[in-house]
Design a protein around this motif. Structure first.
Motif, PDB file in Angstrom:
ATOM      1  N   GLY A  62       0.732  -1.123  -0.028  1.00 19.14           N
ATOM      2  CA  GLY A  62      -0.138   0.069  -0.101  1.00 19.14           C
ATOM      3  C   GLY A  62       0.814   1.356   0.143  1.00 19.14           C
ATOM      4  O   GLY A  62       0.270   2.379  -0.042  1.00 19.14           O
ATOM      5  N   ILE A  63       2.107   1.343   0.126  1.00 16.75           N
ATOM      6  CA  ILE A  63       2.975   2.244  -0.207  1.00 16.75           C
ATOM      7  C   ILE A  63       3.855   2.337  -1.232  1.00 16.75           C
ATOM      8  O   ILE A  63       4.107   1.392  -1.924  1.00 16.75           O
ATOM      9  N   VAL A 162      13.969   1.750  15.924  1.00 11.10           N
ATOM     10  CA  VAL A 162      14.285   2.557  14.792  1.00 11.10           C
ATOM     11  C   VAL A 162      13.310   2.906  13.703  1.00 11.10           C
ATOM     12  O   VAL A 162      12.242   2.259  13.611  1.00 11.10           O
ATOM     13  N   ASN A 163      13.369   4.211  13.415  1.00  8.90           N
ATOM     14  CA  ASN A 163      12.302   4.738  12.308  1.00  8.90           C
ATOM     15  C   ASN A 163      12.767   5.097  11.028  1.00  8.90           C
ATOM     16  O   ASN A 163      12.482   6.183  10.543  1.00  8.90           O
ATOM     17  N   THR A 164      13.633   4.187  10.414  1.00 10.91           N
ATOM     18  CA  THR A 164      14.544   4.416   9.160  1.00 10.91           C
ATOM     19  C   THR A 164      13.411   4.602   8.027  1.00 10.91           C
ATOM     20  O   THR A 164      12.401   3.887   8.110  1.00 10.91           O
ATOM     21  N   VAL A 165      13.653   5.616   7.277  1.00  5.77           N
ATOM     22  CA  VAL A 165      12.799   5.848   6.106  1.00  5.77           C
ATOM     23  C   VAL A 165      12.697   4.861   5.005  1.00  5.77           C
ATOM     24  O   VAL A 165      13.841   4.226   4.655  1.00  5.77           O
ATOM     25  N   LEU A 166      11.676   4.286   4.572  1.00  8.05           N
ATOM     26  CA  LEU A 166      11.335   2.998   3.610  1.00  8.05           C
ATOM     27  C   LEU A 166      10.922   3.650   2.430  1.00  8.05           C
ATOM     28  O   LEU A 166      11.108   2.951   1.327  1.00  8.05           O
ATOM     29  N   ALA A 167      10.203   4.797   2.452  1.00 10.96           N
ATOM     30  CA  ALA A 167       9.376   5.416   1.131  1.00 10.96           C
ATOM     31  C   ALA A 167       9.419   6.818   1.371  1.00 10.96           C
ATOM     32  O   ALA A 167       8.971   7.531   2.387  1.00 10.96           O
ATOM     33  N   GLN A 168       9.440   7.496   0.344  1.00 11.77           N
ATOM     34  CA  GLN A 168       9.325   9.284   0.374  1.00 11.77           C
ATOM     35  C   GLN A 168       8.864   9.478  -1.020  1.00 11.77           C
ATOM     36  O   GLN A 168       9.181   9.044  -2.279  1.00 11.77           O
ATOM     37  N   ARG A 169       8.024  10.721  -0.794  1.00  9.48           N
ATOM     38  CA  ARG A 169       7.246  11.180  -2.090  1.00  9.48           C
ATOM     39  C   ARG A 169       8.700  11.706  -3.163  1.00  9.48           C
ATOM     40  O   ARG A 169       9.354  12.466  -2.536  1.00  9.48           O
ATOM     41  N   ASN A 178       9.369  14.968  -1.120  1.00  8.49           N
ATOM     42  CA  ASN A 178      10.235  14.295  -0.058  1.00  8.49           C
ATOM     43  C   ASN A 178       9.540  14.107   1.286  1.00  8.49           C
ATOM     44  O   ASN A 178      10.165  13.809   2.268  1.00  8.49           O
ATOM     45  N   PHE A 179       8.230  14.014   1.274  1.00  7.51           N
ATOM     46  CA  PHE A 179       7.469  13.736   2.334  1.00  7.51           C
ATOM     47  C   PHE A 179       7.554  12.300   2.588  1.00  7.51           C
ATOM     48  O   PHE A 179       7.673  11.439   1.740  1.00  7.51           O
ATOM     49  N   ILE A 180       8.050  12.018   3.774  1.00  2.00           N
ATOM     50  CA  ILE A 180       8.017  10.497   4.043  1.00  2.00           C
ATOM     51  C   ILE A 180       6.727   9.805   4.163  1.00  2.00           C
ATOM     52  O   ILE A 180       5.689  10.079   4.906  1.00  2.00           O
ATOM     53  N   SER A 181       6.518   8.868   3.329  1.00  2.00           N
ATOM     54  CA  SER A 181       5.417   7.921   3.438  1.00  2.00           C
ATOM     55  C   SER A 181       5.489   6.514   3.687  1.00  2.00           C
ATOM     56  O   SER A 181       4.491   5.792   3.824  1.00  2.00           O
ATOM     57  N   GLY A 182       6.734   6.235   4.539  1.00  2.00           N
ATOM     58  CA  GLY A 182       6.959   4.703   5.076  1.00  2.00           C
ATOM     59  C   GLY A 182       8.169   4.717   5.734  1.00  2.00           C
ATOM     60  O   GLY A 182       9.068   5.301   5.285  1.00  2.00           O
ATOM     61  N   ILE A 183       7.960   4.197   6.929  1.00  3.98           N
ATOM     62  CA  ILE A 183       9.166   3.759   7.827  1.00  3.98           C
ATOM     63  C   ILE A 183       9.124   2.459   8.391  1.00  3.98           C
ATOM     64  O   ILE A 183       8.019   1.717   8.200  1.00  3.98           O
ATOM     65  N   VAL A 184      10.150   2.141   8.895  1.00  3.80           N
ATOM     66  CA  VAL A 184      10.231   0.667   9.712  1.00  3.80           C
ATOM     67  C   VAL A 184       9.019   0.862  10.605  1.00  3.80           C
ATOM     68  O   VAL A 184       8.874   1.583  11.569  1.00  3.80           O
ATOM     69  N   ALA A 185       8.404  -0.452  10.879  1.00  6.06           N
ATOM     70  CA  ALA A 185       7.311  -0.581  11.799  1.00  6.06           C
ATOM     71  C   ALA A 185       7.881  -0.103  13.506  1.00  6.06           C
ATOM     72  O   ALA A 185       9.172  -0.641  13.486  1.00  6.06           O
ATOM     73  N   PRO A 186       7.276   0.276  14.230  1.00  7.32           N
ATOM     74  CA  PRO A 186       7.963   0.710  15.795  1.00  7.32           C
ATOM     75  C   PRO A 186       7.960  -0.626  16.324  1.00  7.32           C
ATOM     76  O   PRO A 186       7.428  -1.905  16.015  1.00  7.32           O
TER      77      PRO A 186
END
Length: 197
Positions: A62-63, A162-169, A178-186
């Motif tokens: 969905g990302i 960790v909240n590493t960026v996985l997807a970005q506009r 450049n908005f972040i649209s996905g990060i590693v699950a908490p």
């Protein structure tokens, strides 16, 4: 034409003397070449695709804006059984290179009803999202009562939270560039008991 070079190294230590371990390292480079105009329909980004890394876009989670291509991947997992009470401690470390970040700009409507398209700013794979590293942890201890066996467990996923960026506009002209649209699950903690008889 796709040119692939890869190597994988693994090491295994089977369970003995109360501990075990599995380690692996993989390196892979897949380069896409377009030797003829017959290999593509739209030449807009051919200079950014030709001779660059091959990556499939996925949106199954969905990302969007996720281009699956990591040249390297490291995994390390192990288990140790404490000498007192036979409590098992295990962990899993996973690290990989960040996926490509395809920064682009949107063209105006093109001639002959070709519509708009995103023009890449860099060859695929030259700019990437941050590398991803996660650690999972587990503790368990079996109890036996006659023919019944209980196995209480505690699992902690993403131990370091960790909240590493996985997807970005990626459209650099959009309001959400450049908005972040996905990060590693908490971090998630899971308690459970398995019963067998």
């Amino acid at each position: 034409m796709l040119e692939v070079h890869d190597v994988e190294l693994t090491a295994t230590r089977r369970y003995a003397d109360r501990w075990m371990m599995l380690a692996s390292y993989a390196f892979n480079t897949a380069v896409d070449y377009y030797s003829s105009p017959n290999g593509y329909e739209d030449p807009t980004n051919i200079d950014k695709w030709n001779g660059a890394q091959f990556a499939q876009e996925t949106s199954g989670s969905g990302i969007d804006n996720v281009w699956v291509n990591a040249k390297w991947l490291v995994k390390l997992q192990g288990q140790y059984t404490l000498p007192k009470w036979d409590v098992n401690l295990s962990g899993f470390y996973n690290a990989r290179q960040g996926y490509p970040f395809l920064q682009s700009v949107l063209t105006p409507a093109r001639a002959n009803r070709a519509g708009t398209t995103l023009v890449l700013l860099d060859p695929l794979g030259d700019v990437r999202l941050p590398n991803v590293q996660t650690v999972d942890f587990r503790v368990d201890r079996a109890f036996t009562f006659g023919r019944t066996k209980l196995l209480p467990t505690l699992d902690v996923f993403n131990l370091g939270n960790v909240n590493t960026v996985l997807a970005q506009r990626r459209n650099q002209e959009a309001a959400n560039a450049n908005f972040i649209s996905g990060i590693v699950a908490p971090r998630i903690m899971r308690f459970g008991v398995r019963v067998t008889w």
